[in-house]
Design a protein around this motif. Structure first.
Motif, PDB file in Angstrom:
ATOM      1  N   GLU A   1       5.701  30.357 -11.364  1.00 31.13           N
ATOM      2  CA  GLU A   1       6.367  31.676 -11.965  1.00 31.13           C
ATOM      3  C   GLU A   1       5.846  32.694 -11.257  1.00 31.13           C
ATOM      4  OE1 GLU A   1       7.894  31.979 -15.102  1.00 31.13           O
ATOM      5  OE2 GLU A   1       8.650  29.483 -14.317  1.00 31.13           O
ATOM      6  N   TYR A   2       4.497  32.233 -10.984  1.00 31.11           N
ATOM      7  CA  TYR A   2       4.322  33.436 -10.025  1.00 31.11           C
ATOM      8  C   TYR A   2       4.562  33.630  -8.260  1.00 31.11           C
ATOM      9  CZ  TYR A   2       0.630  37.086  -7.723  1.00 31.11           C
ATOM     10  OH  TYR A   2      -0.265  38.039  -7.093  1.00 31.11           O
ATOM     11  N   ILE A   3       5.069  32.549  -7.984  1.00 34.45           N
ATOM     12  CA  ILE A   3       5.298  32.821  -7.004  1.00 34.45           C
ATOM     13  C   ILE A   3       6.702  33.462  -6.633  1.00 34.45           C
ATOM     14  CG2 ILE A   3       6.415  31.097  -4.975  1.00 34.45           C
ATOM     15  CD1 ILE A   3       3.667  29.846  -5.481  1.00 34.45           C
ATOM     16  N   GLY A   4       7.045  32.435  -8.003  1.00 36.31           N
ATOM     17  CA  GLY A   4       9.327  33.200  -8.525  1.00 36.31           C
ATOM     18  C   GLY A   4       9.040  34.630  -8.633  1.00 36.31           C
ATOM     19  N   MET A   5       8.324  34.871  -9.501  1.00 34.74           N
ATOM     20  CA  MET A   5       8.255  36.644  -9.541  1.00 34.74           C
ATOM     21  C   MET A   5       7.642  37.236  -8.500  1.00 34.74           C
ATOM     22  SD  MET A   5       7.836  38.739 -11.664  1.00 34.74           S
ATOM     23  CE  MET A   5       6.867  38.354 -13.019  1.00 34.74           C
ATOM     24  N   ILE A   6       6.968  36.621  -7.219  1.00 30.60           N
ATOM     25  CA  ILE A   6       6.693  37.634  -6.328  1.00 30.60           C
ATOM     26  C   ILE A   6       8.538  37.767  -5.484  1.00 30.60           C
ATOM     27  CG2 ILE A   6       6.358  37.764  -3.541  1.00 30.60           C
ATOM     28  CD1 ILE A   6       4.074  36.265  -4.869  1.00 30.60           C
ATOM     29  N   LYS A   7       9.586  36.939  -5.995  1.00 30.07           N
ATOM     30  CA  LYS A   7      10.939  37.234  -5.164  1.00 30.07           C
ATOM     31  C   LYS A   7      11.750  38.098  -5.987  1.00 30.07           C
ATOM     32  CE  LYS A   7      10.239  32.873  -3.410  1.00 30.07           C
ATOM     33  NZ  LYS A   7      11.527  31.441  -3.375  1.00 30.07           N
ATOM     34  N   TYR A   8      10.993  37.235  -7.429  1.00 31.01           N
ATOM     35  CA  TYR A   8      11.783  37.926  -8.672  1.00 31.01           C
ATOM     36  C   TYR A   8      12.019  39.823  -8.811  1.00 31.01           C
ATOM     37  CZ  TYR A   8      14.616  36.729 -12.831  1.00 31.01           C
ATOM     38  OH  TYR A   8      15.499  35.811 -13.707  1.00 31.01           O
ATOM     39  N   THR A   9      11.265  40.463  -7.912  1.00 28.95           N
ATOM     40  CA  THR A   9      10.584  41.627  -7.591  1.00 28.95           C
ATOM     41  C   THR A   9      11.663  41.859  -6.893  1.00 28.95           C
ATOM     42  OG1 THR A   9       9.167  41.328  -5.935  1.00 28.95           O
ATOM     43  CG2 THR A   9       7.675  41.345  -8.008  1.00 28.95           C
ATOM     44  N   SER A  10      12.636  41.744  -6.592  1.00 26.48           N
ATOM     45  CA  SER A  10      13.422  42.426  -5.820  1.00 26.48           C
ATOM     46  C   SER A  10      14.819  42.586  -6.737  1.00 26.48           C
ATOM     47  CB  SER A  10      14.106  41.552  -4.582  1.00 26.48           C
ATOM     48  OG  SER A  10      14.759  40.203  -5.402  1.00 26.48           O
ATOM     49  N   LEU A  11      14.986  41.965  -7.306  1.00 29.58           N
ATOM     50  CA  LEU A  11      15.558  42.513  -8.642  1.00 29.58           C
ATOM     51  C   LEU A  11      14.856  44.388  -9.588  1.00 29.58           C
ATOM     52  CD1 LEU A  11      15.780  39.611 -11.196  1.00 29.58           C
ATOM     53  CD2 LEU A  11      17.819  40.538 -10.160  1.00 29.58           C
ATOM     54  N   ALA A  12      14.404  44.363  -9.159  1.00 27.77           N
ATOM     55  CA  ALA A  12      14.151  46.320  -9.582  1.00 27.77           C
ATOM     56  C   ALA A  12      14.555  47.175  -8.366  1.00 27.77           C
ATOM     57  CB  ALA A  12      12.277  45.894  -9.705  1.00 27.77           C
ATOM     58  N   SER A  13      15.298  46.597  -7.662  1.00 29.46           N
ATOM     59  CA  SER A  13      15.472  47.464  -6.834  1.00 29.46           C
ATOM     60  C   SER A  13      16.585  48.417  -7.237  1.00 29.46           C
ATOM     61  CB  SER A  13      16.321  47.173  -5.923  1.00 29.46           C
ATOM     62  OG  SER A  13      17.298  46.042  -5.592  1.00 29.46           O
ATOM     63  N   VAL A  14      17.825  47.765  -8.569  1.00 26.13           N
ATOM     64  CA  VAL A  14      18.211  48.337  -9.708  1.00 26.13           C
ATOM     65  C   VAL A  14      17.959  49.670 -10.325  1.00 26.13           C
ATOM     66  CG1 VAL A  14      19.735  46.345 -10.162  1.00 26.13           C
ATOM     67  CG2 VAL A  14      18.281  46.928 -11.368  1.00 26.13           C
ATOM     68  N   ILE A  15      16.553  49.601 -10.060  1.00 29.08           N
ATOM     69  CA  ILE A  15      15.987  50.561 -10.486  1.00 29.08           C
ATOM     70  C   ILE A  15      15.424  51.400  -9.747  1.00 29.08           C
ATOM     71  CG2 ILE A  15      15.906  50.568 -13.058  1.00 29.08           C
ATOM     72  CD1 ILE A  15      13.115  49.666 -12.443  1.00 29.08           C
ATOM     73  N   SER A  16      15.565  51.163  -8.476  1.00 21.33           N
ATOM     74  CA  SER A  16      15.508  51.777  -7.304  1.00 21.33           C
ATOM     75  C   SER A  16      13.649  52.189  -6.648  1.00 21.33           C
ATOM     76  CB  SER A  16      15.521  53.705  -7.513  1.00 21.33           C
ATOM     77  OG  SER A  16      14.472  54.286  -8.423  1.00 21.33           O
ATOM     78  N   LEU A  17      13.450  50.679  -7.197  1.00 21.51           N
ATOM     79  CA  LEU A  17      12.627  50.877  -6.574  1.00 21.51           C
ATOM     80  C   LEU A  17      12.615  49.825  -5.566  1.00 21.51           C
ATOM     81  CD1 LEU A  17       8.417  50.669  -7.556  1.00 21.51           C
ATOM     82  CD2 LEU A  17       9.062  47.824  -8.336  1.00 21.51           C
ATOM     83  N   GLN A  18      11.893  49.901  -4.384  1.00 23.06           N
ATOM     84  CA  GLN A  18      12.043  49.263  -3.133  1.00 23.06           C
ATOM     85  C   GLN A  18      11.135  48.705  -2.660  1.00 23.06           C
ATOM     86  OE1 GLN A  18      14.544  51.103  -0.679  1.00 23.06           O
ATOM     87  NE2 GLN A  18      15.426  51.468  -2.775  1.00 23.06           N
TER      88      GLN A  18
END
Ligand SMILES: Nc1ncnc2c1ncn2[C@@H]1O[C@H](COP(=O)(O)OP(=O)(O)OP(=O)(O)O)[C@@H](O)[C@H]1O
Ligand SMILES: Nc1ncnc2c1ncn2[C@@H]1O[C@H](COP(=O)(O)OP(=O)(O)OP(=O)(O)O)[C@@H](O)[C@H]1O
Ligand SMILES: [Mg+2]
Ligand SMILES: [Mg+2]
Lengths: 235, 265, 252, 235, 265
Positions: free
Chosen positions: A159-176
């Motif tokens: 889950e943690y490793i998946g989460m690291i890649k999942y953070t890329s979704l946060a680009s929809v709220i302008s987190l780069q």
């Protein structure tokens, strides 16, 4: 299109990538931490006898497993501040909003992982601990948690490793973060091989470190006396 | 049902534990059908009876590990399980039970050692957690107790690295080290080798001499004879006979006991 | 022979990201035909070349990889022309555009140009777009001249920048004038295009693989479609200014 | 912006959404199936004694946990056909490419989940089964797998549900599933509440069905005789 | 080491199992230090000895559940473990071992029932999987065997729903139902109640009468006396004495045996 190694190294060591990786890593780490916390209580509620907490946990897990991360991010970033004026302030940054959304979401997943780990601890264990006079909290802390940890490590690391890649979704709220940076680089230059290769290097390094940590943790939870040299673990 | 005929020791007149009309169901299975007995402080009672008769269940109820269906259990004169009128009882909160449980120690038929702790940590565990001893003292006491059960050279081994007999001895040390007021033993020696049985029984005899109150499910006739004040014959969820050991083994009155003793002796 | 190089013989395959009205989008929101200026223009191009057209919907990150891998012949989907991109692909410009700013109705923050009126404002842009580049450059100017900087937030899609503006997360969003018009037309009660002086010096281009035999063919055909008025007709269909069609098939 | 319920229902029952959901669901189901298969063998290899297979599994898990799905999708769709001419044919559709990429990726995650489940099965179990004369395959099939299943159900359900949402990444190789459709609609109209609400309904329905299946499966693996009515499962 | 003095039965002259100079290490721990003995077809041997002496380990080696370090084991005259010259041995493939194992049954100290199968399914399991019996026959045989160990009314119960004694009886039924040529019992009755011990021992006696070859780790003196042809005294990884039961229990020659017997009798 040839591989331009100069560009590759430039990208690899660029401030933007480093910063992106730092954001990915810190967001994933904090989200995972809170998710484990939420998840643990949700799991306890679901296994427990209190009907209110039990159904609360059930509904929570149902809802947050269903909702797509993208949507939850948009809700937390755009809709929530309309309900809670305090969140309209400056301090409510995309990072915090992403942290909130990902922790809530991942909490539902961790709840299921931890529930199955708790169930895998032999019933006699809690019985013996209770007979020694331990309170339910002590039974949890001293007996159940150390034993479930062993079972929970690999899926949690997943889950943690998946989460690291999942953070890329946060680009929809302008987190780069890292992958967003790579995507930006690609759209500016069309040089996707160099940018994605550089991103892959980051991920490989991060995942390698995590896997080393994971195997250390697993060894610590092998429950073999350290004095013995040749560990015979037949299966 | 007045088959009580206890050798009461001087100075101990209070019933330490008093089990009254206790009933227990698992689903529709009626496991305990009104169990009634008491043990005065300092007494040792042995329970014998066939498999599946509910002996382990009774011990779990007294150890407050499971709620009674109806009836009650008094410990030191205080109600610890059931309602004061013996009617159908609601389960208590685990926190309350944990406190009430502290005077009672239990050794299980299956050892239930904590697999993530070494032998000495298994023994220390309750000392530091429940009794709040500091680590060094707890460790010393635990090592001492492990030596008494013949495991001085295995203190850092984990349960998975010990043979069956060794594991059971650790479990016994873990219960004994808390020195509770009442000790419940559920066939504590059934997985031990004869040699070690004697050692462990010696420890238990010593405990009895020191005034420890004990309830022991056992089929060790020798032990029951030497140590028990009374032997209870248990069958199908009931105490069918309760006699001092001399009488129990030589001249039981109940048919069931006679038949059972044929196998034991 | 450029025809032999086509991904599917007899068909022009265009990789298109249908999330940018009025340039390319689904006719009924989520499904149906992909329409819009780029979609219709590429279809006209195919017709001109006596080919069938196939629009291959691909999200942004997959466009150029698909072109390079020979999944499509052309990427005609509202991409800016830039030197960096021209280093790795052939571009044929077709439409001039420029940056505009969309603000809340009444322009409460008084954004009137792309220079000093932006200082101290919160602006949204699509990530890695040239428009974002304009904000980054102006931010530097603001700071260098002792003014407050621009708080830039970048979102992956135009629709998300609109969301941020509607929810008061930003004071304005920067988008191509084409995009600005579309955004405002769908939110006319709450948004408007900021009036004032804005730049107009960039071009949209269709991209082909570097050195492809197709490039000169497309270049010639696009020139013809512009001169014979075909693209102008399409532009009018989507409320775009036909004047902005490039007359020169310039840099490649 | 008011909620336009007409648009919402239109979207909800539109062919595009239904088709998108069908693609999400079938892609996720097939990918998860193959991932479990791959993952099982990887887990066995990693726990086994054969050093070649062991390190193969280790490297595989390391690599495929690190690689971002987006990148793998691009590689499988765009780069692979350049190496393998057969994949340039018509039959190698975006769906197949996505299936390949997601199965490979998820296989690494399932390997870790299954490894920890296998480890949670008591060693005495395999010992007893071997003593009865079972071959290693029979020990696996008759004793280990039924027991590990119980532990593996919740994290696997997690992965499966995550996978359904993860399929949206396949838009990068021009596969248009549910969330991509919703995004398209939002871009065309800027009415994100209606589109995303409709998507959420789909996800809630899908996840509800899966959770019902999951709890049925878990009950089947509770190992209590069905004749008993009041199931006393104290914890 | 010529302390073999077997009552050899007529007609059985071939050694069914022949253990020669078997050594076993766990890491640096030397557990078995050259174990040497044979059992002729139809014979019953009992092993006694203190906890941790390696009795269970020896049984696991004979059941081919773990590789020998050196030495060899012959079954029916065929080499099944170790090298023919008794030198340090490499472990065999599990598939080969599974086939070789089929003549040998084993009952464990811990029951190791399959928790996901009901009592009858536990017993059926090997019949259908290994012997390829059809379900109905397997079920009938299994129910019959469960009835013999007194569990006719518990056939659909799962292990977690059975008491300790009941579980062990299922485990014994599961091994017996395969009717192997050699049966290994590792303290099969140590967790059973006296009543049931006799039933199970009866089954085992019957098996012995039918000519079953058995190796039994047990501390049941009565059983060893009645059934065993020879009793082996095991200590610290070695057989220190092997005598017919009469002699073993009344007139042992080794110090270690004498001391051990003090506890047993
Ligand atoms: N958790 C449970 N759920 C349902 N039934 C149970 C449970 N625990 C025990 N039983 C049933 O209760 C009965 C009594 O079990 P118990 O373990 O108390 O017997 P016992 O006298 O200790 O037997 P043994 O000597 O074999 O240990 C048995 O028939 C058993 O099937
Ligand atoms: N898997 C293992 N790894 C390491 N050491 C082991 C293992 N199994 C057993 N041992 C050690 O080998 C020794 C012999 O164990 P074994 O179980 O054979 O004894 P035993 O004679 O059967 O004892 P008991 O009567 O208590 O069952 C013990 O000291 C034990 O610690
Ligand atoms: Mg019991
Ligand atoms: Mg043993």
């Amino acid at each position: 299109m040839d591989f331009e190694s100069k560009l590759f190294f430039e990208v690899l060591f660029s401030g933007a990538f480093l910063k992106g990786a730092a954001i990915s890593l810190s967001l994933a780490t904090l989200s995972q931490f809170f998710a484990i916390l939420f998840g643990f209580f949700l799991a306890i509620f679901r296994l427990g006898k209190n009907p209110v907490l039990k159904s609360f946990a059930g509904v929570y897990i149902w809802l947050f497993r269903a909702i797509p991360a993208l949507l939850l991010l948009l809700i937390v970033w755009n809709a929530l501040p309309q309900l809670i004026p305090a969140l309209r302030q400056e301090w409510y940054s995309p990072f915090l909003a992403a942290l909130l959304a990902l922790s809530l979401l991942e909490g539902a997943y961790m709840a299921e992982i931890l529930r199955s780990s708790i169930m895998s601890v032999d019933e006699g264990q809690a019985l013996a601990a209770r007979a020694l006079g331990m309170t339910p909290t002590q039974v949890m802390r001293k007996v159940v948690i150390p034993q479930l940890t062993r079972i929970a490590i690999p899926p949690t690391a997943n889950e943690y490793i998946g989460m690291i890649k999942y953070t890329s979704l946060a680009s929809v709220i302008s987190l780069q973060e890292l992958l967003t940076r790579a995507g930006n680089g690609v759209s500016a230059t069309f040089r996707y091989v160099e940018y994605y290769a550089a991103a892959l290097i980051y991920y490989l390094v991060i995942v390698s470190i995590l896997m080393i940590l994971q195997s250390r943790l697993e060894k610590r939870y092998a429950w073999i006396s350290t004095t013995k040299k040749s560990g015979k673990v037949s299966k | 049902m007045d088959f009580y005929n206890q050798k009461e020791r001087e100075g101990f007149q209070v019933s330490l534990i008093d089990v009254q009309k206790v009933e227990k169901y698992y689903g529709d299975n009626h496991i305990l059908k009104g169990v009634d007995f008491k043990i005065n402080a300092g007494q040792v009672k042995a329970i014998m009876g066939p498999s599946g008769s509910g002996k382990s269940t009774l011990l779990r109820l007294i150890a407050l590990l499971e709620p009674v269906h109806s009836g009650k259990i008094l410990f030191n004169g205080d109600l610890i399980a059931g309602n004061s009128d013996g009617s159908r009882a609601k389960p208590e909160s685990e926190k309350v039970l944990a406190l009430r449980r502290r005077g009672i120690g239990m050794v299980f038929q299956k050892f239930n050692l904590f697999p993530h702790l070494s032998a000495v940590e298994n023994v220390m565990c309750a000392l530091t957690t429940v009794q709040g001893l500091d680590k060094k003292d707890a460790r010393n006491q635990s090592i001492h107790m492990l030596e008494r059960v013949g495991l001085g050279d295995r203190i850092t081994f984990f349960p998975s690295e010990l043979s069956g007999g060794q594991q059971q001895r650790v479990a016994i040390a873990r219960a004994l080290v808390l020195a509770p007021q009442l000790m419940l033993f559920d066939e504590p020696t059934s997985a031990l080798d004869p040699e070690l049985v004697r050692e462990v029984l010696k420890v238990m005899e010593k405990l009895a001499e020191d005034g420890m109150t004990m309830l022991v499910v056992t089929h060790e006739v020798g032990f029951a004879r030497r140590v028990a004040n009374e032997v209870l014959m248990f069958d199908e969820g009931e105490i069918v006979e309760a006699l001092p050991p001399d009488q129990f083994f030589t001249n039981p009155s109940h048919e069931r006991t006679k038949k059972f003793l044929e196998h034991v002796q | 022979d450029w025809k032999a190089d086509l991904v599917t013989s007899g068909t022009l395959t265009n990789c298109i990201d249908p999330e940018y009205p009025p340039m390319e989008y689904y006719s009924n929101g989520t499904s149906g035909k992909i329409i819009g200026f780029d979609a219709d223009s590429s279809a006209a191009l195919a017709k001109e070349l006596k080919l069938k057209i196939k629009q291959l919907a691909t999200s942004f990150d997959g466009l150029i990889p698909a072109l390079n891998a020979g999944r499509c012949d052309i990427v005609w989907t509202a991409l800016y022309l830039s030197n960096k991109r021209l280093a790795v692909a052939d571009g044929v410009p077709y439409l001039e555009t420029g940056a505009g700013v969309v603000v809340a109705k009444g322009n409460p923050k008084k954004i009137t140009d792309l220079s000093f009126s932006l200082c101290g404002k919160r602006m949204a842009a699509q990530g890695a777009s040239s428009n974002e580049g304009i904000l980054i450059a102006q931010n530097k100017v603001c700071l260098d001249t002792g003014k407050k900087g621009i708080a830039i937030s970048s979102y992956p899609k135009v629709s998300e920048t609109v969301g941020a503006l509607l929810n008061g997360k930003v004071d304005g969003l920067i988008e191509t004038d084409v995009g600005c018009g579309d955004i405002v037309s769908k939110n006319s009660k709450r948004l408007e295009v900021a009036k004032g002086y804005f730049l107009g010096d960039v071009q949209f281009a269709a991209y082909m693989n570097k050195g492809a035999a197709l490039t000169p063919v497309v270049q010639k055909a696009v020139e013809k479609l512009i001169s014979n008025g075909t693209l102008a007709k399409i532009a009018k269909r989507y409320n775009l200014d036909p004047e902005k069609l490039t007359s020169v098939g310039a840099p490649i």
